[in-house]
Scaffold this active site. Structure first.
Site, short mmCIF file in Angstrom:
data_model
loop_
_atom_site.label_atom_id
_atom_site.label_comp_id
_atom_site.label_asym_id
_atom_site.label_seq_id
_atom_site.Cartn_x
_atom_site.Cartn_y
_atom_site.Cartn_z
N ASP A 265 0.84 2.37 3.77
CA ASP A 265 0.01 3.49 3.32
C ASP A 265 0.88 4.75 3.18
OD1 ASP A 265 -2.06 5.10 2.49
OD2 ASP A 265 -3.15 5.08 4.39
N HIS B 233 1.50 5.23 -2.11
CA HIS B 233 1.02 6.25 -3.05
C HIS B 233 2.26 6.95 -3.60
CE1 HIS B 233 -3.19 5.96 -1.55
NE2 HIS B 233 -2.60 5.68 -0.40
N PHE B 234 2.69 6.57 -4.80
CA PHE B 234 3.88 7.19 -5.38
C PHE B 234 3.53 8.42 -6.23
CE2 PHE B 234 7.20 3.51 -4.90
CZ PHE B 234 7.21 3.75 -3.54
N ARG B 235 2.26 8.76 -6.30
CA ARG B 235 1.80 10.09 -6.75
C ARG B 235 2.00 10.42 -8.22
NH1 ARG B 235 -1.46 10.38 -2.53
NH2 ARG B 235 -0.55 11.17 -0.60
N ASN C 142 -5.18 6.45 -6.75
CA ASN C 142 -5.68 7.83 -6.56
C ASN C 142 -4.66 8.88 -7.00
OD1 ASN C 142 -4.01 7.27 -4.37
ND2 ASN C 142 -5.13 8.58 -2.96
N LYS D 44 -9.03 -1.24 -6.25
CA LYS D 44 -9.14 -0.44 -5.03
C LYS D 44 -10.51 0.21 -5.00
CE LYS D 44 -7.69 1.51 -1.26
NZ LYS D 44 -6.48 2.24 -0.97
N HIS E 157 2.89 14.03 1.52
CA HIS E 157 2.37 15.36 1.18
C HIS E 157 3.44 16.37 1.58
CE1 HIS E 157 -1.77 14.00 0.48
NE2 HIS E 157 -1.67 13.28 1.58
N HIS F 221 0.83 -1.21 0.00
CA HIS F 221 0.00 0.00 0.00
C HIS F 221 0.87 1.26 0.00
CE1 HIS F 221 -3.86 2.03 1.83
NE2 HIS F 221 -3.21 2.87 1.04
C1 NCD Z 1 -4.01 8.60 1.38
C2 NCD Z 1 -3.39 9.55 0.34
O1 NCD Z 1 -2.94 10.64 0.70
O2 NCD Z 1 -3.32 9.15 -0.83
N1 NCD Z 1 -4.27 9.36 2.56
C3 NCD Z 1 -4.51 8.89 3.80
O3 NCD Z 1 -4.84 9.69 4.68
N2 NCD Z 1 -4.41 7.61 4.12
C4 NCD Z 1 -5.25 7.98 0.82
C5 NCD Z 1 -5.75 6.79 1.58
O4 NCD Z 1 -5.07 5.76 1.67
O5 NCD Z 1 -6.86 6.83 2.11
ZN ZN Z 2 -3.55 4.80 1.09
ZN ZN Z 3 -7.28 4.65 2.39
#
Ligand code: NCD
Ligand code: ZN
Ligand code: ZN
Ligand code: ZN
Length: 423
Positions: free
Chosen positions: A304, A60-62, A92, A142, A308, A58
């Protein structure tokens, strides 16, 4: 002659730690033996412990779309530095990964830039059933049931059911962000007058996650699909999942380091820097979660990793971005638990290597054995060190664990027989 040899170390093989020399040919494990063999290149692992390459299912490499926060180069470097050999990226991004074309575009970027192995999750929406059916080579789907970073979301139960049915037909897990959108809105409206960071935690209490999870389980019991519950944050969710498993449903779940090692007290200290979905909970909840991971009631750990920028965090409680970086610190924080005797090494390997491989279909990963992929995480369980913002590889440039002194360090990361990180 083998391409690579990992020599003089100890390795976790067949469920236990033993002296081992490991040899690699063409990116695969070719021989695991006590004896020394000839190899083009050798890596001296004296005093170190070789684990199967860790998997973080899990992140998020954006990229595409939010390269200011992270991209595949910086994200995968952070992974490698954290001992992670394989990541699964979330959909996402901007635009979200909801069509076959966007999926293949992301795959191209990742192939070019990533220094670790990767899998991709495909985003489920209420409108993209046809695209979901066509998607190939994905780790899973997802499903976001509640608002979080980006605007991917499925709210209605019948749309969720449809997504689960497609996942079932394609034989991949449906990973869910199970927070109930209706309840989120209800609480946010009640609390909108507050401006303190804990207001956000209060706006997404455990009941929000429970309601989401109950709805997800109800649909999964109809679709009979593999439901993977992302970021469980309460022991109540874990109990519900245990019941569903007992009833014969295929449900797995993950816990994230921030929910295991931080709580509301950290919100008082770090404010919106530790704003995330689901939010941090109380200390009792956190200890029970950690114990559930240690005993295996929670299947796996995942970070996760949600980077940011600082400026996106330095806003009011309702406006600040949600999520914390974590791909580089997850394994060290768990090694610390092992080093301190709170968790067995076997359980750690199960939670970050074996089970993630099984859940997400990496059939040749998760184990050090002949024929498996030559991914290794080489660690020093005795080394003490301090986590520091300045030393993190993520583009966001900070970590919520800045200043934490822990024991257990990643020394080398090897992906498909190539050294991608060395401390
Ligand atoms: C995640 C994100 O910033 O992409 N943020 C988070 O608070 N966990 C999205 C997610 O996994 O819900
Ligand atoms: Zn996430
Ligand atoms: Zn999530
Ligand atoms: Zn406790």
């Amino acid at each position: 002659m083998f391409d690579l040899g990992l020599v003089n170390g100890k390795a976790f093989v067949c469920g236990k730690v033993a002296d081992a020399n490991i040899y690699v040919s063409k990116g695969k494990i070719a021989k695991v033996s006590g004896a020394r063999e000839k190899a083009e290149k050798t890596i001296d692992c004296s005093g170190l412990l070789i684990l199967p390459g860790a998997i973080d299912s899990h992140v998020h490499f954006r990229e595409p779309g939010m390269e200011k926060k992270e991209d595949w180069r910086t994200g995968s470097r952070a992974a490698a530095a954290g001992g992670i050999c394989t990541v699964i990226d979330m959909p996402n991004t901007k635009p979200p990964t909801t069509t076959v074309k966007l999926l293949e575009e992301k795959r191209k970027i990742a192939e070019k830039k990533s220094i670790v192995n990767f899998g991709l999750n495909f985003g489920a929406s209420s409108e993209n059933a046809a695209e979901m059916r066509k998607a190939k080579g994905i780790a899973g789907f997802k499903v976001y049931m509640g608002t979080t970073t980006g605007d991917l979301k499925i709210e209605g139960d019948t749309d969720i059911l449809q997504a689960f049915r497609i996942a079932k037909a394609k034989g991949v897990p449906a990973a869910v962000h199970a927070e109930d959108e209706g309840l989120i809105r209800h609480y946010a409206a009640l609390l909108k007058g507050r401006g303190d960071p804990l207001a956000y935690c209060d706006s997404r209490p455990v009941s929000v996650a429970i309601k989401g999870l109950e709805r997800a389980i109800a649909q999964a019991s109809i679709a009979k699909n593999h439901l993977h519950v992302c970021h469980v944050s309460s022991i109540e969710e874990v109990r519900l999942i245990a019941e569903a498993k007992k009833a014969g449903l295929k449900v797995t779940c993950e816990a994230c380091p921030h929910h295991l090692f931080m709580g509301r007290k950290d919100v008082e200290k770090l404010g919106n820097f530790v704003k995330m979905n689901p939010p941090l909970r109380g200390d009792r909840e956190r200890h029970e979660l950690l114990r559930a991971l240690e005993t295996g009631l929670i299947d796996i750990a995942a970070s996760d990793h949600a980077p940011h920028l600082r400026e996106e965090k330095m806003k009011g409680v309702w406006e600040a971005a949600s999520g914390v970086p974590g791909v580089e610190t997850m394994l060290p924080l768990l090694l610390n638990e092992v080093a301190r005797g709170n968790m067995s090494l076997a359980r750690l390997v199960e939670a970050v290597c074996e089970k993630p491989a099984a859940i997400f279909g990496f059939r040749k990963k998760g184990k050090i054995a002949k024929g498996f992929d030559a991914d290794f995480t080489v660690v020093d369980l005795g080394k003490e060190w301090v986590i520091r913002d300045e030393e993190m590889h993520s583009k966001c440039g900070w970590t919520p664990y800045h200043g934490w002194k822990i024991r257990g360090k990643v020394e080398k990361t090897i992906v498909k027989g190539k050294l991608v990180f060395s401390s």
